[in-house]
Write a protein that holds these residues in place. Structure first.
Motif, PDB file in Angstrom:
ATOM      1  N   SER A 181      50.281  31.111  36.642  1.00 24.86           N
ATOM      2  CA  SER A 181      50.886  29.965  35.853  1.00 24.86           C
ATOM      3  C   SER A 181      50.304  29.802  34.741  1.00 24.86           C
ATOM      4  N   THR A 182      48.748  29.384  35.752  1.00 20.01           N
ATOM      5  CA  THR A 182      47.889  28.524  34.885  1.00 20.01           C
ATOM      6  C   THR A 182      47.380  28.934  33.681  1.00 20.01           C
ATOM      7  N   MET A 183      47.120  30.076  33.573  1.00 18.64           N
ATOM      8  CA  MET A 183      47.142  31.252  32.589  1.00 18.64           C
ATOM      9  C   MET A 183      47.716  31.442  31.063  1.00 18.64           C
ATOM     10  N   ARG A 184      49.056  31.559  32.155  1.00 17.39           N
ATOM     11  CA  ARG A 184      50.086  31.002  31.227  1.00 17.39           C
ATOM     12  C   ARG A 184      49.951  29.656  30.096  1.00 17.39           C
ATOM     13  N   SER A 185      49.793  29.337  30.457  1.00 16.85           N
ATOM     14  CA  SER A 185      49.481  27.263  30.114  1.00 16.85           C
ATOM     15  C   SER A 185      48.705  27.187  29.541  1.00 16.85           C
ATOM     16  N   ASN A 186      47.277  27.351  30.145  1.00 15.60           N
ATOM     17  CA  ASN A 186      46.513  26.921  29.448  1.00 15.60           C
ATOM     18  C   ASN A 186      45.675  27.960  29.334  1.00 15.60           C
ATOM     19  N   ILE A 187      44.191  28.198  28.357  1.00 18.99           N
ATOM     20  CA  ILE A 187      44.214  29.411  27.207  1.00 18.99           C
ATOM     21  C   ILE A 187      42.727  29.251  27.686  1.00 18.99           C
ATOM     22  N   SER A 188      41.895  27.917  28.454  1.00 25.14           N
ATOM     23  CA  SER A 188      40.467  27.893  29.446  1.00 25.14           C
ATOM     24  C   SER A 188      40.619  28.515  30.905  1.00 25.14           C
ATOM     25  N   VAL A 189      42.048  29.285  31.085  1.00 25.14           N
ATOM     26  CA  VAL A 189      41.357  30.212  31.923  1.00 25.14           C
ATOM     27  C   VAL A 189      42.239  31.384  32.056  1.00 25.14           C
ATOM     28  N   GLY A 190      41.233  32.366  31.951  1.00 27.09           N
ATOM     29  CA  GLY A 190      41.212  33.433  32.041  1.00 27.09           C
ATOM     30  C   GLY A 190      40.825  35.051  33.390  1.00 27.09           C
ATOM     31  N   PRO A 191      41.610  36.010  32.555  1.00 29.65           N
ATOM     32  CA  PRO A 191      40.839  37.256  33.962  1.00 29.65           C
ATOM     33  C   PRO A 191      39.519  37.330  32.902  1.00 29.65           C
ATOM     34  N   PRO A 192      39.173  37.938  34.139  1.00 32.01           N
ATOM     35  CA  PRO A 192      39.601  38.992  35.284  1.00 32.01           C
ATOM     36  C   PRO A 192      39.556  37.819  36.347  1.00 32.01           C
ATOM     37  N   VAL A 193      40.631  37.690  37.030  1.00 32.25           N
ATOM     38  CA  VAL A 193      41.080  37.062  38.111  1.00 32.25           C
ATOM     39  C   VAL A 193      39.948  37.815  39.697  1.00 32.25           C
ATOM     40  N   ASP A 194      39.376  36.868  40.112  1.00 29.00           N
ATOM     41  CA  ASP A 194      38.997  37.462  41.619  1.00 29.00           C
ATOM     42  C   ASP A 194      40.012  37.287  42.583  1.00 29.00           C
ATOM     43  N   LEU A 195      40.512  38.235  43.453  1.00 29.10           N
ATOM     44  CA  LEU A 195      40.878  36.715  44.712  1.00 29.10           C
ATOM     45  C   LEU A 195      40.758  37.777  46.310  1.00 29.10           C
ATOM     46  N   VAL A 196      40.162  37.288  47.170  1.00 31.66           N
ATOM     47  CA  VAL A 196      39.960  37.265  48.280  1.00 31.66           C
ATOM     48  C   VAL A 196      40.745  37.100  49.487  1.00 31.66           C
ATOM     49  N   MET A 197      41.148  38.030  50.377  1.00 31.45           N
ATOM     50  CA  MET A 197      41.899  37.790  51.787  1.00 31.45           C
ATOM     51  C   MET A 197      41.751  38.052  52.768  1.00 31.45           C
ATOM     52  N   TYR A 198      41.326  36.900  53.598  1.00 33.55           N
ATOM     53  CA  TYR A 198      40.710  36.556  54.975  1.00 33.55           C
ATOM     54  C   TYR A 198      41.248  36.750  56.359  1.00 33.55           C
ATOM     55  N   GLU A 199      41.035  37.968  56.870  1.00 28.59           N
ATOM     56  CA  GLU A 199      41.989  37.842  58.175  1.00 28.59           C
ATOM     57  C   GLU A 199      41.373  37.390  59.107  1.00 28.59           C
ATOM     58  N   ALA A 200      42.035  36.063  59.897  1.00 28.73           N
ATOM     59  CA  ALA A 200      40.643  35.161  60.507  1.00 28.73           C
ATOM     60  C   ALA A 200      40.474  35.397  62.313  1.00 28.73           C
ATOM     61  N   ASN A 201      39.201  35.755  62.129  1.00 31.45           N
ATOM     62  CA  ASN A 201      38.569  36.081  63.686  1.00 31.45           C
ATOM     63  C   ASN A 201      38.001  37.362  63.456  1.00 31.45           C
ATOM     64  N   SER A 202      38.086  37.964  62.467  1.00 29.40           N
ATOM     65  CA  SER A 202      37.777  39.923  61.744  1.00 29.40           C
ATOM     66  C   SER A 202      36.020  39.375  61.423  1.00 29.40           C
ATOM     67  N   LEU A 203      35.494  38.588  61.031  1.00 32.39           N
ATOM     68  CA  LEU A 203      34.263  37.834  60.577  1.00 32.39           C
ATOM     69  C   LEU A 203      33.815  39.101  59.632  1.00 32.39           C
ATOM     70  N   PHE A 204      34.763  39.687  59.053  1.00 30.68           N
ATOM     71  CA  PHE A 204      34.670  40.151  58.062  1.00 30.68           C
ATOM     72  C   PHE A 204      35.164  40.499  56.512  1.00 30.68           C
ATOM     73  N   VAL A 205      35.153  40.337  55.231  1.00 34.15           N
ATOM     74  CA  VAL A 205      35.751  40.601  54.046  1.00 34.15           C
ATOM     75  C   VAL A 205      36.465  41.956  53.959  1.00 34.15           C
ATOM     76  N   LYS A 206      37.855  42.100  54.528  1.00 33.66           N
ATOM     77  CA  LYS A 206      38.890  43.717  53.759  1.00 33.66           C
ATOM     78  C   LYS A 206      39.286  43.653  52.874  1.00 33.66           C
ATOM     79  N   HIS A 207      39.729  42.583  52.395  1.00 42.39           N
ATOM     80  CA  HIS A 207      40.994  42.689  51.821  1.00 42.39           C
ATOM     81  C   HIS A 207      40.513  42.307  50.153  1.00 42.39           C
TER      82      HIS A 207
END
Length: 265
Positions: A181-207
């Motif tokens: 939504s931000t990229m759609r409305s503001n040209i100063s924000v753009g890809p690549p997009v980095d996304l990280v999901m961390y599962e609590a108590n796993s102590l390891f970034v899997k996603h």
């Protein structure tokens, strides 16, 4: 400009960031703004940076140097996420003290803001926002997300859909929609997009994923979101223009002999 956000729920953390630092008619540049300083099995430490690029790069470099030189105090030796936040806040102060006066002489904004999130073994996950003065605030179950950079376009969807009980996959989709939504409305924000999901108590970034310009999934999400918004808009009831008219006119002074829109003679 940039846009980064962190989300914390009872199930873990989501971090998202764009990579655009400059946008114009004939000049677009990209730099990484989301960094993973984790020590798998012991701690997860995610850092997102917004603001003056030279300042944020200097801060990240100082953190990396302490790790490389195995300084007694670094991100991997401090006992809690709170201590890590204070450590990074001190790095911000040092860099600001060194460089800000020189930038201000030429009218250059030296401000920067950071998001820090993660988990150290033995304590729950946490999410912090670090200001350019080195002080910080912490996200809570009542305020489960923090944003830095160009925040206004991506905030409404977070306000309307997120809670501390939101499932982690849903929070990740919400983060991506907020960035899109931000990229759609503001040209100063753009890809690549980095996304990280961390599962609590796993102590390891899997996603984690990087979505580049033209990525099929990113395009699919944008198209489906726009279709859904149009459908929701079309299903909204029409305005009942006469409803409550007398109360509105009375509050505006009309009805006491004053003229105005909708007044009756």
């Amino acid at each position: 400009m940039t846009y980064c956000l962190g989300i914390i729920t009872r199930y873990g953390l989501v971090f998202g960031a764009d990579s655009r630092t400059n946008a114009g008619v004939d000049y677009i540049s990209t730099y990484q703004k989301l960094f993973d300083f984790s020590d798998p099995g012991q701690r997860v430490v995610l850092l997102a940076a917004s603001g003056n690029l030279s300042m944020t790069q200097a801060i990240v470099n100082a953190i990396q140097q302490d790790l490389k030189l195995m300084e007694s105090e670094n991100i991997h030796t401090l006992p809690t996420l709170y201590d890590i936040t204070r450590y990074i806040g001190n790095k911000v102060r040092v860099v600001q003290e060194q460089d800000r006066p020189w930038l201000e002489r030429d009218g250059i904004d030296s401000s920067c803001t950071l998001l820090l999130g993660g988990q150290v073994r033995g304590e729950p996950p946490g999410l912090y926002m670090i200001y350019r003065q080195g002080n910080f605030i912490q996200a809570t179950p009542e305020t489960p997300f923090l944003q830095i950079g160009e925040t206004k376009y991506g905030k409404p969807i977070l306000d309307r859909t997120l809670s501390f009980d939101t499932p982690l996959e849903a929070a990740a989709k919400c983060a991506l929609l907020s960035i899109d939504s931000t990229m759609r409305s503001n040209i100063s924000v753009g890809p690549p997009v980095d996304l990280v999901m961390y599962e609590a108590n796993s102590l390891f970034v899997k996603h984690q994923v990087r979505l580049r310009v033209g990525d099929p999934y990113l395009m699919q999400v944008r198209k489906q979101w726009e279709i859904s918004l149009r459908q929701a808009f079309e299903q909204m009831p029409n305005i009942e223009w006469g409803y409550g008219e007398e109360n509105v006119l009375m509050e505006s002074g009309v009805g006491n002999g004053e003229s105005g829109i909708g007044s009756r003679e």
